[in-house]
Design a protein around this motif. Structure first.
Motif, PDB file in Angstrom:
ATOM      1  N   VAL A 274      45.504  87.036  11.261  1.00 51.71           N
ATOM      2  CA  VAL A 274      44.533  87.294  12.689  1.00 51.71           C
ATOM      3  C   VAL A 274      43.290  87.031  12.062  1.00 51.71           C
ATOM      4  CG1 VAL A 274      43.897  89.056  13.942  1.00 51.71           C
ATOM      5  CG2 VAL A 274      46.224  89.057  13.259  1.00 51.71           C
ATOM      6  N   PRO A 275      42.586  85.928  12.571  1.00 51.95           N
ATOM      7  CA  PRO A 275      41.354  85.578  12.210  1.00 51.95           C
ATOM      8  C   PRO A 275      40.222  86.645  12.857  1.00 51.95           C
ATOM      9  CG  PRO A 275      42.355  83.696  13.019  1.00 51.95           C
ATOM     10  CD  PRO A 275      43.321  84.873  13.340  1.00 51.95           C
ATOM     11  N   ARG A 276      39.062  87.055  11.979  1.00 51.64           N
ATOM     12  CA  ARG A 276      38.000  87.835  12.670  1.00 51.64           C
ATOM     13  C   ARG A 276      37.044  87.074  13.465  1.00 51.64           C
ATOM     14  NH1 ARG A 276      38.955  92.447   9.459  1.00 51.64           N
ATOM     15  NH2 ARG A 276      39.828  92.112   7.495  1.00 51.64           N
ATOM     16  N   HIS A 277      36.595  87.552  14.372  1.00 53.28           N
ATOM     17  CA  HIS A 277      35.418  87.012  15.246  1.00 53.28           C
ATOM     18  C   HIS A 277      34.016  87.322  14.300  1.00 53.28           C
ATOM     19  CE1 HIS A 277      36.885  87.114  19.848  1.00 53.28           C
ATOM     20  NE2 HIS A 277      37.836  86.558  18.867  1.00 53.28           N
ATOM     21  N   GLY A 278      33.523  86.053  13.933  1.00 52.88           N
ATOM     22  CA  GLY A 278      32.389  86.175  12.967  1.00 52.88           C
ATOM     23  C   GLY A 278      32.981  85.724  11.893  1.00 52.88           C
ATOM     24  N   ARG A 279      32.159  86.212  10.636  1.00 51.64           N
ATOM     25  CA  ARG A 279      32.434  86.061   9.449  1.00 51.64           C
ATOM     26  C   ARG A 279      33.606  86.959   8.860  1.00 51.64           C
ATOM     27  NH1 ARG A 279      26.792  85.758   5.929  1.00 51.64           N
ATOM     28  NH2 ARG A 279      28.348  84.958   4.426  1.00 51.64           N
ATOM     29  N   GLY A 280      34.119  86.531   7.735  1.00 52.97           N
ATOM     30  CA  GLY A 280      35.425  87.228   6.849  1.00 52.97           C
ATOM     31  C   GLY A 280      36.492  86.566   6.874  1.00 52.97           C
ATOM     32  N   ARG A 281      37.409  87.051   5.872  1.00 51.86           N
ATOM     33  CA  ARG A 281      38.693  86.354   5.992  1.00 51.86           C
ATOM     34  C   ARG A 281      39.503  86.852   7.099  1.00 51.86           C
ATOM     35  NH1 ARG A 281      40.037  86.868  -0.480  1.00 51.86           N
ATOM     36  NH2 ARG A 281      38.267  85.462  -1.214  1.00 51.86           N
ATOM     37  N   PRO A 282      40.635  86.041   7.496  1.00 48.63           N
ATOM     38  CA  PRO A 282      41.602  86.529   8.270  1.00 48.63           C
ATOM     39  C   PRO A 282      42.440  87.703   7.983  1.00 48.63           C
ATOM     40  CG  PRO A 282      41.829  84.273   8.109  1.00 48.63           C
ATOM     41  CD  PRO A 282      40.913  84.666   7.258  1.00 48.63           C
TER      42      PRO A 282
ATOM     43  N   ARG B 290      44.897  83.052  18.369  1.00 52.95           N
ATOM     44  CA  ARG B 290      43.376  83.183  19.062  1.00 52.95           C
ATOM     45  C   ARG B 290      43.623  84.549  19.952  1.00 52.95           C
ATOM     46  NH1 ARG B 290      39.456  79.570  20.876  1.00 52.95           N
ATOM     47  NH2 ARG B 290      40.205  78.258  19.379  1.00 52.95           N
ATOM     48  N   ILE B 291      44.645  84.634  20.645  1.00 52.79           N
ATOM     49  CA  ILE B 291      44.761  85.981  21.501  1.00 52.79           C
ATOM     50  C   ILE B 291      44.479  87.055  20.526  1.00 52.79           C
ATOM     51  CG2 ILE B 291      46.519  87.030  23.072  1.00 52.79           C
ATOM     52  CD1 ILE B 291      47.332  84.370  24.165  1.00 52.79           C
ATOM     53  N   LEU B 292      45.336  87.105  19.457  1.00 53.77           N
ATOM     54  CA  LEU B 292      45.212  88.234  18.309  1.00 53.77           C
ATOM     55  C   LEU B 292      44.203  88.622  18.009  1.00 53.77           C
ATOM     56  CD1 LEU B 292      48.681  87.653  16.102  1.00 53.77           C
ATOM     57  CD2 LEU B 292      48.134  89.469  18.030  1.00 53.77           C
ATOM     58  N   ALA B 293      43.447  87.355  17.573  1.00 55.40           N
ATOM     59  CA  ALA B 293      41.847  87.469  17.132  1.00 55.40           C
ATOM     60  C   ALA B 293      41.179  88.446  18.284  1.00 55.40           C
ATOM     61  CB  ALA B 293      41.222  86.357  16.723  1.00 55.40           C
TER      62      ALA B 293
END
Length: 308
Positions: A191-199, A86-89
Motif C-alpha cells: 500500500v503506497p503512501r501519499h507523499g514521501r515514505g515507503r509503501p 491506488r485505491i488502497l493508497a
C-alpha cells in the motif's frame, strides 16, 4: 461515450470516473485506439458477477472477443492490481484501513470448462521457478487447479483488513496447505503512501485459525514485528502438557482480537455472490484472479463513496 443499461451496469458513473484515468489507453501503439472502454470493462465485471459464458449480450457490451481480450490484457499486465493499489493508497491516507489483518482461504470448485487444459499434476512452467515475479505475471502449476476431497478445485487465499476489506489475494490449487502459503499472501500486501515514505507492507497483527499454528509461522511473524493472533493446535497443546515443564510456555493469544477473525469469512461470502468467482470457469489462473481483484476494487469503491 455509450454506457450499458442499468440492468447490466456494475459501476456507478462516479465509480467509473475514479477508475477510468487509471486504465491504460492504446495511444502510441499499433492498432485502433480503445473505444468505449467502460462498455468493455462493464462486460468483464458483469461476466464474473453473473457467471455467464464470455459470449456476452452483444447489444450491451459489443463483441465478446473484445471484452475477453481486454480483460486478459489487464490481468496479465497488472492493470487491475495497479488500480486496487491506488485505491488502497487513498483508503490508507483517509485512515480507513484497519491493519489487524485476517488471513484465510476458501475453496472454489473448478468447472469442467476450466479443466480441459494442462492436467493439475503437470507444471505450466511458472510458479516456484519465478518467485520474484509479480503475482499477476505468474501462471501457477496446473493453472492453480488441484485435486482435493472436493475434486478439481482452486483456493482463493485472501488477506483482509480488520473490517473485512481485501488487501491481497493469490490463487493456488485446492490441495495446497494453508500455512505454507501464508508468506506469499502477506508478500502481496503493498500500500503506497501519499507523499514521501515507503509503501506499507507490514500489518500490525495477523489473525488466523489453527491451520496457521506452526512454529515456523510464529517465528517469521515475530521476526517481522507482527503480532500473531493464532490459537494453538489441540495436539500441540496436549503434547506440551505431557512434557510438563520441558514443554515450554504456550503461545499467547489475544482472545478479544481473535473474535474479529470472521471478517475474512464475511468477505468470502460477499465475493462468492459473484457466480464467476464462486465457481471457477476460467482456464487461466491469471484471468480468474483478476476477477477476484475486480470484486475487491468494487468493495473499496463502495467504502470510499462516489466522490472521486
Amino acid at each position: 461515450m455509450r454506457s450499458t443499461g442499468s440492468r447490466y451496469r456494475v459501476f456507478t458513473d462516479e465509480q467509473w470516473e475514479r477508475i477510468e484515468p487509471l486504465l491504460p489507453s492504446n495511444e502510441g501503439r499499433r492498432g485502433h485506439p480503445f473505444g468505449d472502454n467502460r462498455r468493455v470493462v462493464e462486460g468483464s465485471a458483469y461476466r464474473f458477477r453473473t457467471g455467464i459464458p464470455w459470449r456476452l449480450p452483444r447489444d450491451e457490451f459489443g463483441p465478446w472477443q473484445t471484452a475477453w481480450k481486454r480483460h486478459r490484457r489487464y490481468a496479465g499486465d497488472g492493470t487491475w492490481d495497479r488500480v486496487l493499489t491506488r485505491i488502497l493508497a487513498e483508503a490508507d491516507a483517509a485512515g480507513k484501513i484497519d491493519w489487524a489483518v485476517s488471513v484465510d482461504a476458501t475453496i472454489a470448485r473448478a468447472h469442467q470448462h476450466a479443466t480441459n487444459t494442462t492436467r493439475p499434476e503437470q507444471d505450466t512452467g511458472a510458479g516456484s521457478n519465478h518467485k520474484n515475479l509479480p503475482w499477476h505475471e505468474i501462471e501457477p502449476p496446473g493453472h492453480g487447479i488441484g485435486r482435493s476431497r472436493g475434486g478439481l478445485t482452486t483456493k482463493i487465499r485472501q488477506a483482509v483488513d480488520g473490517h473485512g476489506r481485501p488487501l491481497a489475494m493469490i490463487v493456488t490449487g485446492g490441495q495446497r496447505n494453508d500455512g505454507a502459503m501464508l508468506a506469499e499472501v502477506l508478500a502481496q500486501i503493498h500500500v503506497p503512501r501519499h507523499g514521501r515514505g515507503r509503501p506499507r507492507t507490514r500489518p500490525e497483527a495477523v489473525i488466523a485459525d489453527r491451520a496457521y499454528a506452526t512454529g515456523v509461522i510464529r517465528t517469521e511473524l515475530r521476526r517481522r514485528g507482527i503480532k500473531a493472533v493464532i490459537p494453538d493446535k489441540r495436539d500441540q497443546a496436549a503434547a506440551r502438557k505431557r512434557r510438563g515443564s520441558k514443554g515450554g510456555r504456550p503461545p499467547g493469544l489475544d482472545a478479544a482480537a481473535y473474535k474479529g477473525r470472521n471478517v475474512v469469512e464475511r468477505f468470502f461470502a460477499l465475493a462468492k455472490q459473484w457466480r464467476g468467482i464462486a465457481t471457477r470457469y476460467d482456464k487461466l489462473a491469471i484471468t480468474y484472479r483478476a476477477g477476484v481483484t475486480l470484486c475487491a476494487i468494487l468493495t473499496w469503491q463502495r467504502l470510499l463513496g462516489d466522490t472521486p
